[in-house]
Scaffold this motif. Structure first.
Motif, short mmCIF file in Angstrom:
data_model
loop_
_atom_site.label_atom_id
_atom_site.label_comp_id
_atom_site.label_asym_id
_atom_site.label_seq_id
_atom_site.Cartn_x
_atom_site.Cartn_y
_atom_site.Cartn_z
N PRO A 144 0.81 -1.20 0.00
CA PRO A 144 0.00 0.00 0.00
C PRO A 144 0.85 1.26 0.00
O PRO A 144 0.32 2.35 -0.09
N ALA A 145 2.17 1.14 0.12
CA ALA A 145 3.03 2.31 0.12
C ALA A 145 2.99 2.98 -1.24
O ALA A 145 2.84 2.33 -2.27
N HIS A 146 3.14 4.27 -1.23
CA HIS A 146 3.14 5.04 -2.47
C HIS A 146 4.53 5.61 -2.67
O HIS A 146 5.29 5.78 -1.72
N ALA A 147 4.86 5.92 -3.90
CA ALA A 147 6.20 6.39 -4.23
C ALA A 147 6.61 7.58 -3.37
O ALA A 147 7.75 7.66 -2.94
N GLN A 148 5.70 8.50 -3.13
CA GLN A 148 6.07 9.68 -2.35
C GLN A 148 6.38 9.34 -0.89
O GLN A 148 6.99 10.13 -0.20
N GLU A 149 5.98 8.16 -0.43
CA GLU A 149 6.27 7.73 0.93
C GLU A 149 7.56 6.91 1.01
O GLU A 149 7.98 6.53 2.08
N ARG A 150 8.16 6.62 -0.11
CA ARG A 150 9.35 5.79 -0.15
C ARG A 150 10.60 6.61 0.15
O ARG A 150 10.64 7.81 -0.07
N GLU A 151 11.61 5.90 0.62
CA GLU A 151 12.92 6.51 0.84
C GLU A 151 13.52 6.91 -0.52
O GLU A 151 13.18 6.32 -1.55
N PRO A 152 14.43 7.87 -0.52
CA PRO A 152 15.05 8.29 -1.80
C PRO A 152 15.69 7.13 -2.57
O PRO A 152 15.59 7.07 -3.79
N ALA A 153 16.31 6.19 -1.87
CA ALA A 153 16.94 5.05 -2.56
C ALA A 153 15.88 4.21 -3.28
O ALA A 153 16.12 3.72 -4.40
N ASP A 154 14.73 4.03 -2.66
CA ASP A 154 13.66 3.26 -3.30
C ASP A 154 13.05 4.03 -4.46
O ASP A 154 12.67 3.43 -5.47
N ARG A 155 12.93 5.33 -4.34
CA ARG A 155 12.43 6.13 -5.47
C ARG A 155 13.39 5.99 -6.66
O ARG A 155 12.94 5.86 -7.80
N GLN A 156 14.69 5.97 -6.38
CA GLN A 156 15.67 5.78 -7.46
C GLN A 156 15.53 4.39 -8.06
O GLN A 156 15.61 4.22 -9.27
N ARG A 157 15.29 3.38 -7.23
CA ARG A 157 15.09 2.03 -7.75
C ARG A 157 13.85 1.97 -8.64
O ARG A 157 13.84 1.27 -9.65
N LEU A 158 12.80 2.68 -8.26
CA LEU A 158 11.61 2.73 -9.11
C LEU A 158 11.93 3.34 -10.47
O LEU A 158 11.47 2.86 -11.50
N LEU A 159 12.72 4.41 -10.46
CA LEU A 159 13.12 5.04 -11.73
C LEU A 159 13.99 4.09 -12.55
O LEU A 159 13.81 3.97 -13.77
#
Length: 148
Positions: free
Chosen positions: A23-38
């Motif tokens: 249920p986590a959303h990208a804006q709630e993720r840590e910066p490292a996870d946001r980079q992994r999503l990219l």
């Protein structure tokens, strides 16, 4: 002609089940996870181009997975735009890098992209904690049941 792709089903399953359980959303993720999503969006774009090289332009397998990832992440419009840009960048890079179309080299690149995508998706699935299991989607493996 369809050929065996041993890593593709595993990556597709991971992409379909792991993010859907979260249920986590990208804006709630840590910066490292946001980079992994990219990075994952880029790999999905690469995979989309490489698969289309052999299966034809009508094949939307990886594009559909990218759209599902965007839906599941429910991120802000700026991050969604970044993810789309990365997907398109990966697509363009693979098309430019394999102008010959379907070849042993493009198949090898497809397998390499699958390995990288699987590693990214696996890392993303390990870093998220589900606060409310009741919010997990019905096809979730978060509760120990397999995807339906």
């Amino acid at each position: 002609m369809l050929r065996a792709r041993p890593l593709v089903p595993a990556l597709a399953t991971l992409l379909l089940t792991a993010p859907a359980a979260l249920p986590a959303h990208a804006q709630e993720r840590e910066p490292a996870d946001r980079q992994r999503l990219l990075d994952l969006a880029y790999v999905l774009g690469q995979s989309h181009a490489l698969r289309q090289a052999c299966e034809g332009a009508g094949d939307q397998f990886w594009r559909a997975r990218m759209m599902r990832l965007i839906d599941v992440e429910a991120s802000d419009s700026g991050f969604t735009a970044q993810m789309r840009d990365r997907f398109n960048g990966g697509f363009a890079a693979s098309q430019a890098g394999h102008p010959e179309g379907c070849s042993p080299e493009s198949r090898r690149a497809e397998r390499q992209a699958a390995v990288r995508g699987r590693a990214l998706a696996s890392k993303l699935s390990q870093t998220v904690v589900i606060n409310d299991p009741a919010q997990a989607s019905p096809d979730s493996v978060a509760d120990g049941r397999g995807a339906r």
